[in-house]
Motif scaffolding. Structure first.
Motif, mmCIF file in Angstrom:
data_model
loop_
_atom_site.group_PDB
_atom_site.id
_atom_site.type_symbol
_atom_site.label_atom_id
_atom_site.label_comp_id
_atom_site.label_asym_id
_atom_site.label_seq_id
_atom_site.Cartn_x
_atom_site.Cartn_y
_atom_site.Cartn_z
ATOM 1 N N GLY A 1 0.814 -1.218 0.000
ATOM 2 C CA GLY A 1 0.000 0.000 0.000
ATOM 3 C C GLY A 1 0.839 1.255 0.000
ATOM 4 O O GLY A 1 0.546 2.207 -0.729
ATOM 5 N N PHE A 2 1.911 1.284 0.776
ATOM 6 C CA PHE A 2 2.758 2.481 0.834
ATOM 7 C C PHE A 2 3.493 2.714 -0.477
ATOM 8 O O PHE A 2 3.732 3.844 -0.863
ATOM 9 C CB PHE A 2 3.769 2.393 1.979
ATOM 10 N N THR A 3 3.844 1.653 -1.180
ATOM 11 C CA THR A 3 4.562 1.835 -2.436
ATOM 12 C C THR A 3 3.638 2.317 -3.547
ATOM 13 O O THR A 3 4.098 2.802 -4.557
ATOM 14 C CB THR A 3 5.258 0.533 -2.882
ATOM 15 N N GLN A 4 2.334 2.190 -3.370
ATOM 16 C CA GLN A 4 1.380 2.592 -4.398
ATOM 17 C C GLN A 4 0.934 4.045 -4.246
ATOM 18 O O GLN A 4 0.209 4.555 -5.070
ATOM 19 C CB GLN A 4 0.138 1.686 -4.346
ATOM 20 N N VAL A 5 1.341 4.706 -3.188
ATOM 21 C CA VAL A 5 0.918 6.080 -2.956
ATOM 22 C C VAL A 5 1.610 7.006 -3.952
ATOM 23 O O VAL A 5 2.826 6.983 -4.110
ATOM 24 C CB VAL A 5 1.238 6.528 -1.503
ATOM 25 N N VAL A 6 0.824 7.809 -4.639
ATOM 26 C CA VAL A 6 1.362 8.769 -5.595
ATOM 27 C C VAL A 6 0.888 10.148 -5.159
ATOM 28 O O VAL A 6 -0.303 10.370 -4.963
ATOM 29 C CB VAL A 6 0.854 8.462 -7.030
ATOM 30 N N ASP A 7 1.819 11.053 -5.002
ATOM 31 C CA ASP A 7 1.446 12.411 -4.618
ATOM 32 C C ASP A 7 1.010 13.157 -5.866
ATOM 33 O O ASP A 7 1.805 13.411 -6.754
ATOM 34 C CB ASP A 7 2.628 13.120 -3.944
ATOM 35 N N ASN A 8 -0.263 13.473 -5.908
ATOM 36 C CA ASN A 8 -0.834 14.110 -7.091
ATOM 37 C C ASN A 8 -1.251 15.533 -6.777
ATOM 38 O O ASN A 8 -2.351 15.948 -7.135
ATOM 39 C CB ASN A 8 -2.039 13.294 -7.562
ATOM 40 N N SER A 9 -0.379 16.266 -6.121
ATOM 41 C CA SER A 9 -0.738 17.639 -5.797
ATOM 42 C C SER A 9 0.391 18.585 -6.196
ATOM 43 O O SER A 9 1.545 18.199 -6.315
ATOM 44 C CB SER A 9 -1.038 17.780 -4.300
ATOM 45 N N ILE A 10 -0.010 19.804 -6.418
ATOM 46 C CA ILE A 10 0.960 20.840 -6.768
ATOM 47 C C ILE A 10 1.758 21.188 -5.522
ATOM 48 O O ILE A 10 1.216 21.288 -4.426
ATOM 49 C CB ILE A 10 0.230 22.071 -7.332
ATOM 50 N N TYR A 11 3.041 21.374 -5.681
ATOM 51 C CA TYR A 11 3.920 21.732 -4.568
ATOM 52 C C TYR A 11 3.894 23.247 -4.395
ATOM 53 O O TYR A 11 4.798 23.958 -4.851
ATOM 54 C CB TYR A 11 5.351 21.251 -4.816
ATOM 55 N N TRP A 12 2.841 23.745 -3.756
ATOM 56 C CA TRP A 12 2.697 25.194 -3.549
ATOM 57 C C TRP A 12 3.805 25.694 -2.641
ATOM 58 O O TRP A 12 4.114 25.084 -1.623
ATOM 59 C CB TRP A 12 1.334 25.513 -2.951
ATOM 60 N N LEU A 13 4.382 26.824 -3.013
ATOM 61 C CA LEU A 13 5.477 27.437 -2.253
ATOM 62 C C LEU A 13 5.021 28.750 -1.643
ATOM 63 O O LEU A 13 4.052 29.356 -2.104
ATOM 64 C CB LEU A 13 6.666 27.727 -3.182
ATOM 65 N N GLU A 14 5.764 29.200 -0.666
ATOM 66 C CA GLU A 14 5.579 30.561 -0.166
ATOM 67 C C GLU A 14 6.174 31.502 -1.221
ATOM 68 O O GLU A 14 7.128 31.135 -1.923
ATOM 69 C CB GLU A 14 6.303 30.746 1.174
ATOM 70 N N LEU A 15 5.638 32.693 -1.316
ATOM 71 C CA LEU A 15 6.068 33.631 -2.348
ATOM 72 C C LEU A 15 7.566 33.931 -2.265
ATOM 73 O O LEU A 15 8.256 33.944 -3.287
ATOM 74 C CB LEU A 15 5.253 34.925 -2.264
ATOM 75 N N GLN A 16 8.089 34.158 -1.066
ATOM 76 C CA GLN A 16 9.516 34.480 -0.926
ATOM 77 C C GLN A 16 10.394 33.323 -1.401
ATOM 78 O O GLN A 16 11.451 33.539 -2.009
ATOM 79 C CB GLN A 16 9.871 34.837 0.530
ATOM 80 N N ASP A 17 9.973 32.091 -1.140
ATOM 81 C CA ASP A 17 10.738 30.930 -1.595
ATOM 82 C C ASP A 17 10.718 30.839 -3.118
ATOM 83 O O ASP A 17 11.742 30.573 -3.749
ATOM 84 C CB ASP A 17 10.176 29.639 -0.988
ATOM 85 N N ALA A 18 9.555 31.061 -3.707
ATOM 86 C CA ALA A 18 9.445 31.023 -5.168
ATOM 87 C C ALA A 18 10.297 32.116 -5.809
ATOM 88 O O ALA A 18 10.961 31.880 -6.822
ATOM 89 C CB ALA A 18 7.985 31.170 -5.583
ATOM 90 N N GLU A 19 10.311 33.297 -5.207
ATOM 91 C CA GLU A 19 11.142 34.394 -5.730
ATOM 92 C C GLU A 19 12.616 34.011 -5.721
ATOM 93 O O GLU A 19 13.331 34.234 -6.700
ATOM 94 C CB GLU A 19 10.958 35.658 -4.883
ATOM 95 N N ARG A 20 13.058 33.466 -4.607
ATOM 96 C CA ARG A 20 14.466 33.082 -4.462
ATOM 97 C C ARG A 20 14.828 31.987 -5.466
ATOM 98 O O ARG A 20 15.843 32.072 -6.155
ATOM 99 C CB ARG A 20 14.727 32.599 -3.026
ATOM 100 N N LEU A 21 13.988 30.985 -5.599
ATOM 101 C CA LEU A 21 14.258 29.890 -6.524
ATOM 102 C C LEU A 21 14.239 30.366 -7.978
ATOM 103 O O LEU A 21 15.083 29.970 -8.782
ATOM 104 C CB LEU A 21 13.235 28.770 -6.319
ATOM 105 N N ALA A 22 13.280 31.210 -8.324
ATOM 106 C CA ALA A 22 13.175 31.711 -9.698
ATOM 107 C C ALA A 22 14.373 32.580 -10.067
ATOM 108 O O ALA A 22 14.816 32.575 -11.218
ATOM 109 C CB ALA A 22 11.876 32.489 -9.881
ATOM 110 N N ALA A 23 14.906 33.307 -9.092
ATOM 111 C CA ALA A 23 16.066 34.167 -9.358
ATOM 112 C C ALA A 23 17.289 33.341 -9.721
ATOM 113 O O ALA A 23 18.151 33.803 -10.474
ATOM 114 C CB ALA A 23 16.362 35.037 -8.142
ATOM 115 N N ASP A 24 17.359 32.121 -9.203
ATOM 116 C CA ASP A 24 18.512 31.252 -9.442
ATOM 117 C C ASP A 24 18.232 30.159 -10.468
ATOM 118 O O ASP A 24 18.976 29.183 -10.550
ATOM 119 C CB ASP A 24 18.942 30.595 -8.127
ATOM 120 N N SER A 25 17.164 30.308 -11.235
ATOM 121 C CA SER A 25 16.746 29.243 -12.131
ATOM 122 C C SER A 25 16.174 29.830 -13.421
ATOM 123 O O SER A 25 15.923 31.026 -13.517
ATOM 124 C CB SER A 25 15.678 28.406 -11.413
ATOM 125 N N ASP A 26 15.946 28.958 -14.380
ATOM 126 C CA ASP A 26 15.267 29.413 -15.592
ATOM 127 C C ASP A 26 13.766 29.112 -15.534
ATOM 128 O O ASP A 26 13.050 29.331 -16.500
ATOM 129 C CB ASP A 26 15.896 28.791 -16.841
#
Length: 161
Positions: free
Chosen positions: A15-40
């Motif tokens: 049962g544990f091996t069949q679990v699939v996370d089917n959700s969007i990984y929502w971030l805090e705005l500051q984290d998304a800003e920091r990641l986007a600044a260092d990424s494409d």
């Protein structure tokens, strides 16, 4: 008895091996800003408001679809924001407020929402998706409910640019 013990051990493992996370990984705005600044990757801001039928419909139908979830998680830094929040929001080293911040005040557009979302025909529409790059430049916005097919098509177009 051995079979029963085997079942009690193996079924939870299977049962544990069949679990699939089917959700969007929502971030805090500051984290998304920091990641986007260092990424494409770009930020995907999903603005909603309480008691919005189309916002809830989009969350439940479109943003929970496995193909949409995968596309967003693979290609964007997603952030979900209440466009009428009474809380201050930091964005691009600036604090944005709601002009009617008191709890007893009627809901009102948050200034960050008004900063990032352009009116259409003199109105704001819900929900709104805004795509922003790591330099805080708005690439595009889309307003209203997007069904799965439209979301996939629109986001694929943005990714291809």
């Amino acid at each position: 008895m051995k079979r029963l013990l085997f079942l009690f051990i193996c079924i939870p493992i299977i049962g544990f091996t069949q679990v699939v996370d089917n959700s969007i990984y929502w971030l805090e705005l500051q984290d998304a800003e920091r990641l986007a600044a260092d990424s494409d990757k770009n930020m995907l801001l999903f603005f909603y408001r309480e008691n919005c039928e189309y916002c809830e419909k989009m969350k439940e139908q479109t943003l929970s679809d496995p193909s949409v979830v995968k596309l967003i998680n693979d290609h964007f830094f997603p952030v979900m924001l209440d466009g009428k929040s009474k809380d201050p929001i930091m964005y691009n080293n600036k604090e944005y407020l709601n002009d009617k911040p008191n709890v007893q005040d009627a809901p009102y557009f948050h200034n960050l929402y008004k900063e990032l979302v352009d009116m259409k025909d003199g109105n704001y529409y819900w929900p709104t998706i805004v795509i922003i790059n790591g330099k805080h430049e708005k690439i595009i916005q889309g307003q209203g409910f997007w069904p799965k097919e439209q979301t996939l098509r629109n986001l694929a177009y943005i990714i291809s640019k």
